[in-house]
Design a protein around this motif. Structure first.
Motif, short mmCIF file in Angstrom:
data_model
loop_
_atom_site.label_atom_id
_atom_site.label_comp_id
_atom_site.label_asym_id
_atom_site.label_seq_id
_atom_site.Cartn_x
_atom_site.Cartn_y
_atom_site.Cartn_z
N GLY A 31 1.62 -10.53 12.03
CA GLY A 31 2.86 -10.25 11.32
C GLY A 31 3.27 -11.41 10.43
N ILE A 32 3.14 -12.61 10.94
CA ILE A 32 3.47 -13.80 10.14
C ILE A 32 2.51 -13.91 8.96
N ALA A 33 1.24 -13.64 9.19
CA ALA A 33 0.26 -13.71 8.10
C ALA A 33 0.58 -12.70 7.01
N TYR A 34 0.95 -11.49 7.41
CA TYR A 34 1.30 -10.48 6.42
C TYR A 34 2.54 -10.86 5.62
N LEU A 35 3.47 -11.56 6.23
CA LEU A 35 4.69 -11.95 5.52
C LEU A 35 4.50 -13.18 4.65
N VAL A 36 3.65 -14.09 5.04
CA VAL A 36 3.54 -15.38 4.37
C VAL A 36 2.42 -15.41 3.33
N VAL A 37 1.29 -14.82 3.64
CA VAL A 37 0.12 -14.90 2.78
C VAL A 37 0.17 -13.81 1.71
N PRO A 38 -0.05 -14.13 0.44
CA PRO A 38 -0.09 -13.11 -0.61
C PRO A 38 -1.22 -12.10 -0.35
N ILE A 39 -1.03 -10.90 -0.86
CA ILE A 39 -2.00 -9.82 -0.62
C ILE A 39 -3.40 -10.23 -1.07
N GLY A 49 -5.42 -4.26 4.22
CA GLY A 49 -4.46 -4.36 3.13
C GLY A 49 -4.84 -5.36 2.06
N TRP A 50 -6.05 -5.83 2.07
CA TRP A 50 -6.49 -6.80 1.07
C TRP A 50 -6.66 -6.10 -0.27
N LEU A 51 -6.03 -6.63 -1.30
CA LEU A 51 -6.16 -6.09 -2.66
C LEU A 51 -6.45 -7.24 -3.60
N PRO A 52 -7.49 -7.14 -4.40
CA PRO A 52 -7.78 -8.22 -5.34
C PRO A 52 -6.73 -8.30 -6.43
N ASN A 53 -6.37 -9.50 -6.83
CA ASN A 53 -5.44 -9.78 -7.92
C ASN A 53 -4.03 -9.23 -7.69
N ALA A 54 -3.64 -8.97 -6.46
CA ALA A 54 -2.28 -8.52 -6.16
C ALA A 54 -1.42 -9.75 -5.88
N THR A 55 -0.13 -9.64 -6.14
CA THR A 55 0.74 -10.82 -6.00
C THR A 55 1.81 -10.67 -4.93
N GLY A 56 1.98 -9.52 -4.34
CA GLY A 56 3.07 -9.31 -3.38
C GLY A 56 2.68 -9.67 -1.95
N HIS A 57 3.53 -9.25 -1.04
CA HIS A 57 3.30 -9.42 0.39
C HIS A 57 3.42 -8.06 1.06
N SER A 59 5.32 -6.62 3.41
CA SER A 59 6.54 -6.83 4.20
C SER A 59 6.65 -5.86 5.37
N LYS A 60 6.39 -4.59 5.13
CA LYS A 60 6.52 -3.59 6.21
C LYS A 60 5.53 -3.88 7.33
N ARG A 61 4.30 -4.21 6.99
CA ARG A 61 3.30 -4.53 8.01
C ARG A 61 3.66 -5.81 8.74
N ILE A 63 6.74 -7.05 9.23
CA ILE A 63 7.86 -6.78 10.13
C ILE A 63 7.39 -5.96 11.33
N ALA A 64 6.53 -4.99 11.10
CA ALA A 64 6.00 -4.19 12.21
C ALA A 64 5.21 -5.06 13.18
N GLY A 65 4.43 -5.98 12.67
CA GLY A 65 3.68 -6.89 13.54
C GLY A 65 4.59 -7.78 14.36
N LEU A 66 5.66 -8.27 13.74
CA LEU A 66 6.61 -9.11 14.46
C LEU A 66 7.32 -8.32 15.56
N ILE A 67 7.75 -7.11 15.22
CA ILE A 67 8.45 -6.28 16.21
C ILE A 67 7.52 -5.92 17.37
N LEU A 68 6.30 -5.52 17.04
CA LEU A 68 5.33 -5.18 18.07
C LEU A 68 5.03 -6.39 18.96
#
Length: 88
Positions: A31-39, A49-57, A59-61, A63-68
């Motif tokens: 969950g932390i990796a999904y929130l901190v590391v760019p896509i 969820g790896w996408l080449p040349n994407a710039t976002g994070h 967030s839903k994954r 948060i779900a990882g943190l909650i789980l």
């Protein structure tokens, strides 16, 4: 020496607590990796969820990882406490 049924059940709860606790920690880390590391920087072999040349994070994954992770750590804590109560 033979183990009583209560001791055996306490050992099962402790084992479950350790396994669920490890999975909970891994979920928190994911969950932390999904929130901190760019896509685009996610390791595409290990994390979905790896996408080449994407710039976002993701967030839903994240948060779900943190909650789980928090839920699983709560279950692990409950199992650990339950095992302690069975031993005495």
């Amino acid at each position: 020496m033979s183990m009583s049924e209560t001791q055996f059940e306490a050992r099962r709860y402790r084992t479950a607590a350790i396994i669920v606790g490890i999975i909970g920690i891994l979920a928190l880390l994911a969950g932390i990796a999904y929130l901190v590391v760019p896509i685009s920087s996610l390791p595409h072999i290990h994390l979905v969820g790896w996408l080449p040349n994407a710039t976002g994070h993701h967030s839903k994954r994240g948060i779900a990882g943190l909650i789980l992770g928090v839920i699983l750590l709560g279950v692990a804590a409950w199992c650990w406490v339950r095992a302690g109560r069975l031993e005495y």
